[in-house]
Design a protein around this motif. Sequence first.
Motif, mmCIF file in Angstrom:
data_model
loop_
_atom_site.group_PDB
_atom_site.id
_atom_site.type_symbol
_atom_site.label_atom_id
_atom_site.label_comp_id
_atom_site.label_asym_id
_atom_site.label_seq_id
_atom_site.Cartn_x
_atom_site.Cartn_y
_atom_site.Cartn_z
ATOM 1 N N SER A 88 0.680 -1.446 0.090
ATOM 2 C CA SER A 88 0.248 0.505 0.086
ATOM 3 C C SER A 88 0.776 1.425 0.161
ATOM 4 O O SER A 88 1.810 1.293 0.934
ATOM 5 C CB SER A 88 -0.715 0.108 0.929
ATOM 6 O OG SER A 88 -1.958 -0.992 1.463
ATOM 7 N N THR A 129 -9.649 5.348 0.716
ATOM 8 C CA THR A 129 -10.449 4.034 0.496
ATOM 9 C C THR A 129 -11.275 3.637 2.399
ATOM 10 O O THR A 129 -10.917 3.346 3.380
ATOM 11 C CB THR A 129 -9.330 2.486 0.728
ATOM 12 O OG1 THR A 129 -8.283 3.138 -0.045
ATOM 13 C CG2 THR A 129 -9.944 1.355 -0.178
ATOM 14 N N CYS A 164 -15.623 -1.635 -2.287
ATOM 15 C CA CYS A 164 -14.205 -0.805 -1.894
ATOM 16 C C CYS A 164 -13.947 -0.034 -2.840
ATOM 17 O O CYS A 164 -14.406 0.543 -4.342
ATOM 18 C CB CYS A 164 -12.971 -1.764 -2.550
ATOM 19 S SG CYS A 164 -11.929 -0.934 -2.183
ATOM 20 N N GLN A 165 -14.281 1.718 -1.879
ATOM 21 C CA GLN A 165 -14.704 2.724 -2.357
ATOM 22 C C GLN A 165 -12.850 3.367 -2.504
ATOM 23 O O GLN A 165 -12.704 3.377 -0.944
ATOM 24 C CB GLN A 165 -15.801 3.695 -2.047
ATOM 25 C CG GLN A 165 -17.468 2.268 -2.162
ATOM 26 C CD GLN A 165 -18.108 3.265 -1.527
ATOM 27 O OE1 GLN A 165 -18.234 3.795 -0.622
ATOM 28 N NE2 GLN A 165 -19.353 3.704 -2.746
ATOM 29 N N THR A 174 -9.899 3.446 -6.920
ATOM 30 C CA THR A 174 -10.022 2.061 -7.545
ATOM 31 C C THR A 174 -10.489 1.969 -8.491
ATOM 32 O O THR A 174 -11.215 0.882 -9.125
ATOM 33 C CB THR A 174 -11.548 1.788 -6.683
ATOM 34 O OG1 THR A 174 -12.919 3.152 -7.085
ATOM 35 C CG2 THR A 174 -11.452 1.980 -4.945
ATOM 36 N N THR A 234 -6.453 -1.593 -10.073
ATOM 37 C CA THR A 234 -6.639 -3.507 -9.272
ATOM 38 C C THR A 234 -7.529 -3.296 -8.421
ATOM 39 O O THR A 234 -6.365 -2.342 -7.137
ATOM 40 C CB THR A 234 -5.660 -4.454 -9.883
ATOM 41 O OG1 THR A 234 -5.372 -4.622 -11.010
ATOM 42 C CG2 THR A 234 -5.893 -6.108 -9.085
ATOM 43 N N THR A 235 -8.615 -3.446 -7.181
ATOM 44 C CA THR A 235 -8.373 -3.919 -5.983
ATOM 45 C C THR A 235 -8.502 -5.048 -5.609
ATOM 46 O O THR A 235 -8.337 -6.170 -6.116
ATOM 47 C CB THR A 235 -9.851 -3.840 -6.263
ATOM 48 O OG1 THR A 235 -10.128 -2.313 -6.129
ATOM 49 C CG2 THR A 235 -10.709 -3.893 -4.193
ATOM 50 N N GLN A 242 -7.264 -10.695 -6.380
ATOM 51 C CA GLN A 242 -6.491 -9.720 -6.147
ATOM 52 C C GLN A 242 -7.047 -9.214 -8.081
ATOM 53 O O GLN A 242 -6.853 -9.867 -8.641
ATOM 54 C CB GLN A 242 -5.117 -9.572 -6.631
ATOM 55 C CG GLN A 242 -4.962 -7.879 -7.027
ATOM 56 C CD GLN A 242 -3.793 -7.985 -6.916
ATOM 57 O OE1 GLN A 242 -2.686 -9.138 -7.242
ATOM 58 N NE2 GLN A 242 -3.170 -7.423 -7.456
ATOM 59 N N HIS A 293 -14.629 -3.976 -7.297
ATOM 60 C CA HIS A 293 -14.531 -3.727 -6.456
ATOM 61 C C HIS A 293 -14.992 -4.111 -5.710
ATOM 62 O O HIS A 293 -15.629 -4.193 -4.801
ATOM 63 C CB HIS A 293 -14.861 -2.365 -6.716
ATOM 64 C CG HIS A 293 -14.258 -1.602 -7.920
ATOM 65 N ND1 HIS A 293 -12.435 -1.889 -7.115
ATOM 66 C CD2 HIS A 293 -14.275 -1.499 -9.423
ATOM 67 C CE1 HIS A 293 -11.580 -1.346 -8.763
ATOM 68 N NE2 HIS A 293 -13.264 -0.818 -9.513
ATOM 69 N N CYS A 326 -9.487 -4.163 2.095
ATOM 70 C CA CYS A 326 -9.302 -3.539 0.497
ATOM 71 C C CYS A 326 -8.294 -3.070 0.675
ATOM 72 O O CYS A 326 -8.183 -2.029 1.272
ATOM 73 C CB CYS A 326 -10.790 -3.058 -0.136
ATOM 74 S SG CYS A 326 -11.495 -1.493 -0.085
ATOM 75 N N ASP A 327 -7.612 -3.158 -0.770
ATOM 76 C CA ASP A 327 -6.457 -1.954 -0.818
ATOM 77 C C ASP A 327 -6.610 -1.869 -2.597
ATOM 78 O O ASP A 327 -6.919 -2.163 -2.881
ATOM 79 C CB ASP A 327 -4.881 -3.428 -0.977
ATOM 80 C CG ASP A 327 -3.901 -2.081 -0.518
ATOM 81 O OD1 ASP A 327 -3.902 -1.440 -2.178
ATOM 82 O OD2 ASP A 327 -3.578 -1.725 -0.191
ATOM 83 N N SER A 328 -6.668 -0.122 -2.323
ATOM 84 C CA SER A 328 -6.778 -0.331 -3.800
ATOM 85 C C SER A 328 -5.352 1.128 -3.809
ATOM 86 O O SER A 328 -4.740 0.861 -3.334
ATOM 87 C CB SER A 328 -8.269 1.727 -3.955
ATOM 88 O OG SER A 328 -7.641 2.106 -3.278
#
Length: 109
Positions: free
Chosen positions: A6, A13, A34-35, A39, A42-43, A54, A58, A70-72
């Motif tokens: 990250s 996020t 995931c917002q 985003t 790839t989320t 992965q 979203h 989640c990771d944006s």
Amino acid sequence: GWCPLSPTGAQTTQILVEPPWRPAVLWDRVTLTCQGSGTAGTTTWYKDGQCWWQEGQHRLSATESDTYTCDSPRTGRSAPVTVLDDPLVLQVPARALLEGDTLTLRCRC
């Protein structure tokens, strides 16, 4: 699979939980979205802190009792959301509440 690191900085996020009740419980058929401003790429989803999914999706349906994040790509990892499988739970609306607000509670069993 391979999981990116990250970016550092402020977390913007967030995970949107539907239906909007806390705590989230499996039998509510919980959907997680995931917002964040990053985003568009790839989320990456994590369950219990471990890289789990992965595929650029979203949105996902929670199928297990666990803690999800989640990771944006640009805005980093979200705060965790826990989905429970408890047989009895007292739920409150997932929104900011102020003193004097009318509060609806749900006792679900």
